[in-house]
Design a protein around this motif. Structure first.
Motif, PDB file in Angstrom:
ATOM      1  N   LYS A   1      22.009 101.587 -28.937  1.00 33.05           N
ATOM      2  CA  LYS A   1      23.172 102.233 -29.551  1.00 33.05           C
ATOM      3  C   LYS A   1      24.419 102.002 -28.701  1.00 33.05           C
ATOM      4  CE  LYS A   1      24.801 106.670 -31.350  1.00 33.05           C
ATOM      5  NZ  LYS A   1      24.457 108.125 -31.559  1.00 33.05           N
ATOM      6  N   LYS A   2      24.261 102.157 -27.396  1.00 32.46           N
ATOM      7  CA  LYS A   2      25.383 101.991 -26.471  1.00 32.46           C
ATOM      8  C   LYS A   2      25.955 100.581 -26.518  1.00 32.46           C
ATOM      9  CE  LYS A   2      26.487 102.213 -21.523  1.00 32.46           C
ATOM     10  NZ  LYS A   2      25.945 102.518 -20.161  1.00 32.46           N
ATOM     11  N   HIS A   3      25.083  99.586 -26.649  1.00 33.83           N
ATOM     12  CA  HIS A   3      25.513  98.192 -26.576  1.00 33.83           C
ATOM     13  C   HIS A   3      25.568  97.508 -27.953  1.00 33.83           C
ATOM     14  CE1 HIS A   3      25.480  98.004 -22.170  1.00 33.83           C
ATOM     15  NE2 HIS A   3      24.404  98.772 -22.225  1.00 33.83           N
ATOM     16  N   ASN A   4      25.428  98.319 -29.015  1.00 33.52           N
ATOM     17  CA  ASN A   4      25.509  97.782 -30.385  1.00 33.52           C
ATOM     18  C   ASN A   4      24.520  96.636 -30.611  1.00 33.52           C
ATOM     19  OD1 ASN A   4      27.697  99.484 -31.289  1.00 33.52           O
ATOM     20  ND2 ASN A   4      29.051  98.234 -30.012  1.00 33.52           N
ATOM     21  N   ILE A   5      23.309  96.813 -30.103  1.00 33.16           N
ATOM     22  CA  ILE A   5      22.264  95.815 -30.279  1.00 33.16           C
ATOM     23  C   ILE A   5      21.594  96.055 -31.633  1.00 33.16           C
ATOM     24  CG2 ILE A   5      20.032  94.993 -29.410  1.00 33.16           C
ATOM     25  CD1 ILE A   5      21.014  95.811 -26.598  1.00 33.16           C
ATOM     26  N   PRO A   6      21.523  95.046 -32.482  1.00 33.63           N
ATOM     27  CA  PRO A   6      20.946  95.249 -33.825  1.00 33.63           C
ATOM     28  C   PRO A   6      19.447  95.543 -33.776  1.00 33.63           C
ATOM     29  CG  PRO A   6      21.322  92.918 -33.413  1.00 33.63           C
ATOM     30  CD  PRO A   6      21.963  93.645 -32.264  1.00 33.63           C
ATOM     31  N   ASN A   7      18.996  96.303 -34.738  1.00 33.12           N
ATOM     32  CA  ASN A   7      17.559  96.634 -34.805  1.00 33.12           C
ATOM     33  C   ASN A   7      16.683  95.402 -34.978  1.00 33.12           C
ATOM     34  OD1 ASN A   7      18.345  99.257 -34.574  1.00 33.12           O
ATOM     35  ND2 ASN A   7      17.581  99.933 -36.565  1.00 33.12           N
ATOM     36  N   SER A   8      17.268  94.329 -35.470  1.00 34.66           N
ATOM     37  CA  SER A   8      16.506  93.092 -35.666  1.00 34.66           C
ATOM     38  C   SER A   8      16.153  92.394 -34.358  1.00 34.66           C
ATOM     39  CB  SER A   8      17.304  92.125 -36.546  1.00 34.66           C
ATOM     40  OG  SER A   8      18.554  91.817 -35.949  1.00 34.66           O
ATOM     41  N   GLN A   9      16.716  92.868 -33.249  1.00 24.96           N
ATOM     42  CA  GLN A   9      16.475  92.223 -31.945  1.00 24.96           C
ATOM     43  C   GLN A   9      15.341  92.880 -31.165  1.00 24.96           C
ATOM     44  OE1 GLN A   9      20.046  91.596 -29.445  1.00 24.96           O
ATOM     45  NE2 GLN A   9      18.681  91.569 -27.665  1.00 24.96           N
ATOM     46  N   PHE A  10      14.779  93.942 -31.697  1.00 27.82           N
ATOM     47  CA  PHE A  10      13.707  94.619 -30.955  1.00 27.82           C
ATOM     48  C   PHE A  10      12.793  95.361 -31.917  1.00 27.82           C
ATOM     49  CE2 PHE A  10      16.796  97.909 -31.631  1.00 27.82           C
ATOM     50  CZ  PHE A  10      16.071  99.082 -31.715  1.00 27.82           C
ATOM     51  N   GLU A  11      11.649  95.749 -31.384  1.00 31.23           N
ATOM     52  CA  GLU A  11      10.719  96.582 -32.136  1.00 31.23           C
ATOM     53  C   GLU A  11       9.953  97.461 -31.162  1.00 31.23           C
ATOM     54  OE1 GLU A  11       8.278  93.685 -34.137  1.00 31.23           O
ATOM     55  OE2 GLU A  11       6.852  93.540 -32.489  1.00 31.23           O
ATOM     56  N   PHE A  12       9.455  98.573 -31.664  1.00 31.56           N
ATOM     57  CA  PHE A  12       8.551  99.407 -30.893  1.00 31.56           C
ATOM     58  C   PHE A  12       7.129  98.992 -31.231  1.00 31.56           C
ATOM     59  CE2 PHE A  12      12.321 102.223 -31.252  1.00 31.56           C
ATOM     60  CZ  PHE A  12      12.586 102.351 -29.891  1.00 31.56           C
ATOM     61  N   GLN A  13       6.229  99.167 -30.269  1.00 32.37           N
ATOM     62  CA  GLN A  13       4.823  98.846 -30.501  1.00 32.37           C
ATOM     63  C   GLN A  13       3.945  99.959 -29.939  1.00 32.37           C
ATOM     64  OE1 GLN A  13       3.766  94.932 -29.078  1.00 32.37           O
ATOM     65  NE2 GLN A  13       5.138  93.906 -30.512  1.00 32.37           N
ATOM     66  N   MET A  14       2.890 100.275 -30.679  1.00 36.79           N
ATOM     67  CA  MET A  14       1.917 101.267 -30.230  1.00 36.79           C
ATOM     68  C   MET A  14       0.517 100.838 -30.635  1.00 36.79           C
ATOM     69  SD  MET A  14       3.658 104.980 -31.014  1.00 36.79           S
ATOM     70  CE  MET A  14       5.343 105.366 -30.521  1.00 36.79           C
ATOM     71  N   LEU A  15      -0.464 101.462 -30.036  1.00 40.93           N
ATOM     72  CA  LEU A  15      -1.861 101.177 -30.346  1.00 40.93           C
ATOM     73  C   LEU A  15      -2.273 101.850 -31.653  1.00 40.93           C
ATOM     74  CD1 LEU A  15      -3.524 101.738 -26.848  1.00 40.93           C
ATOM     75  CD2 LEU A  15      -2.947  99.553 -27.912  1.00 40.93           C
ATOM     76  N   TYR A  16      -3.141 101.198 -32.372  1.00 40.37           N
ATOM     77  CA  TYR A  16      -3.739 101.749 -33.580  1.00 40.37           C
ATOM     78  C   TYR A  16      -4.436 103.062 -33.232  1.00 40.37           C
ATOM     79  CZ  TYR A  16      -6.972 101.939 -37.603  1.00 40.37           C
ATOM     80  OH  TYR A  16      -7.688 102.308 -38.710  1.00 40.37           O
ATOM     81  N   GLY A  17      -4.093 104.114 -33.976  1.00 43.70           N
ATOM     82  CA  GLY A  17      -4.746 105.406 -33.787  1.00 43.70           C
ATOM     83  C   GLY A  17      -4.074 106.321 -32.788  1.00 43.70           C
ATOM     84  N   VAL A  18      -3.062 105.833 -32.085  1.00 45.17           N
ATOM     85  CA  VAL A  18      -2.376 106.662 -31.094  1.00 45.17           C
ATOM     86  C   VAL A  18      -0.994 107.043 -31.614  1.00 45.17           C
ATOM     87  CG1 VAL A  18      -1.510 106.803 -28.731  1.00 45.17           C
ATOM     88  CG2 VAL A  18      -3.614 105.537 -29.212  1.00 45.17           C
ATOM     89  N   ARG A  19      -0.757 108.331 -31.774  1.00 38.18           N
ATOM     90  CA  ARG A  19       0.508 108.886 -32.258  1.00 38.18           C
ATOM     91  C   ARG A  19       0.935 108.280 -33.608  1.00 38.18           C
ATOM     92  NH1 ARG A  19       5.049 109.963 -28.005  1.00 38.18           N
ATOM     93  NH2 ARG A  19       5.361 111.622 -29.522  1.00 38.18           N
ATOM     94  N   PRO A  20       0.034 108.274 -34.583  1.00 32.90           N
ATOM     95  CA  PRO A  20       0.361 107.661 -35.879  1.00 32.90           C
ATOM     96  C   PRO A  20       1.546 108.303 -36.588  1.00 32.90           C
ATOM     97  CG  PRO A  20      -1.661 108.948 -36.030  1.00 32.90           C
ATOM     98  CD  PRO A  20      -1.335 108.834 -34.572  1.00 32.90           C
ATOM     99  N   GLU A  21       1.729 109.597 -36.435  1.00 31.55           N
ATOM    100  CA  GLU A  21       2.858 110.242 -37.107  1.00 31.55           C
ATOM    101  C   GLU A  21       4.181 109.818 -36.475  1.00 31.55           C
ATOM    102  OE1 GLU A  21       2.560 114.435 -37.708  1.00 31.55           O
ATOM    103  OE2 GLU A  21       0.471 114.346 -38.367  1.00 31.55           O
ATOM    104  N   THR A  22       4.183 109.650 -35.166  1.00 31.70           N
ATOM    105  CA  THR A  22       5.381 109.171 -34.480  1.00 31.70           C
ATOM    106  C   THR A  22       5.715 107.749 -34.923  1.00 31.70           C
ATOM    107  OG1 THR A  22       4.965 110.561 -32.547  1.00 31.70           O
ATOM    108  CG2 THR A  22       6.409 108.659 -32.232  1.00 31.70           C
TER     109      THR A  22
END
Length: 301
Positions: A234-255
């Motif tokens: 947000k601070k550096h106006n970086i587009p969402n297309s430049q990154f992604e979040f990753q998590m393990l299957y079954g861990v914090r699925p609602e998040t």
């Protein structure tokens, strides 16, 4: 201690027979590719993208290395045929890296030839410290040959990480890296022993990679790191297309689903295969904190 218990024939026999029903299925998407693809479809339906990983144990001969390679090729075929939104992750030791670099390269090229044909992507997992140099060598060779179709994992808990990343970033454009804290139990001679230092370095490499303009996969279940990334882009106006979040299957699925609703790309690491028991045991045993982490997150949203 965890591995010694897991290695007990009575314990392992019981868990292998009943474990999927007793809870392992929360973290492993089935024993077959068909079962895994069904789970991927459900995740896609909720707006989540996926990386599939065929689980494999230690490879002791060329036949076993080929079997693992064939499974990876099947994953890419399955993704293509089913039309799901998924790429693939793999460990090169399962493709024969410990037998010979040449054998592993042969198998990697077969896999990446297919990934390029299907316009898909293969992530090379970083393994323990003993495999880092050869993994970096192979990645450099393959990145020059296959470009955007291959990426790498970088571990924040190693002292060498910043230098490794600087070299990679200076060499390649559009470098796709998955940034993780690191899960192997390493010597304090090569890795930060204190989590405070690991977290500090993790923030440093997230910022470093994003500000350099490269695609960044932030693989963490830690709210501090997730919020740090949100504030940074947000601070550096970086587009969402430049990154992604990753998590393990079954861990914090609602998040995971909340992040999708907020407009972020959220990729789920989905393991499957007959060798799920080894993955499940090592996930807890690789670092003592993981046992508490898994138990804690079973009760988190």
């Amino acid at each position: 201690m965890v591995l010694s218990v897991a290695g007990n024939s009575l314990v392992s026999g019981f868990i292998k027979k009943y474990g999927m029903k007793l809870g392992a299925a929360r973290f492993v998407a089935g024993e077959t590719l068909k079962e895994a693809l069904e789970q991927v479809k459900l995740l896609n339906r909720d707006g989540l993208v996926v990386t599939l990983d065929h689980l494999g144990e230690f490879v002791f001969n060329e036949d076993e290395a080929w079997a693992s390679t064939r499974a990876c090729l099947d994953v890419l075929d399955g993704i293509k045929a089913s039309g799901v939104n998924s790429n693939m992750s793999l460990k090169m030791t399962s493709l024969g890296l410990d037998l010979s670099k040449e054998l592993c390269m042969k198998h990697m090229r077969m896999i990446l030839d297919k990934a390029r044909e299907y316009d898909n992507f293969v992530r090379i997992d970083m393994e323990d410290y003993a495999h880092i140099d050869v993994t970096m060598e192979i990645f450099n060779e393959l990145r020059q040959e296959y470009g955007k179709h291959v990426g790498l994992v970088i571990q924040a808990y190693l002292y060498r990480t910043v230098d490794d990343m600087k070299l990679l970033e200076e060499t390649y454009e559009n470098l796709n890296l998955r940034l993780v804290k690191g899960a192997y139990l390493e010597s304090p001679e090569v890795a930060y022993p204190n989590m405070e230092d690991v977290n500090k370095n993790y923030k440093k490499i997230i910022e470093m990679h994003l500000l350099a303009g490269h695609f960044t996969a932030v693989a963490s279940h830690d709210d501090v790191m997730i919020n740090f990334t949100k504030d940074l882009v947000k601070k550096h106006n970086i587009p969402n297309s430049q990154f992604e979040f990753q998590m393990l299957y079954g861990v914090r699925p609602e998040t995971q689903r909340e992040l999708v609703k907020e407009g972020y790309a959220m990729r789920v690491y989905v393991p499957y295969g007959n060798d799920w028991y080894g993955y499940f045991s090592r996930r807890i045993a690789e670092r003592p904190a993981n046992a508490f982490f898994i138990i804690k997150n079973m009760f988190r949203k």
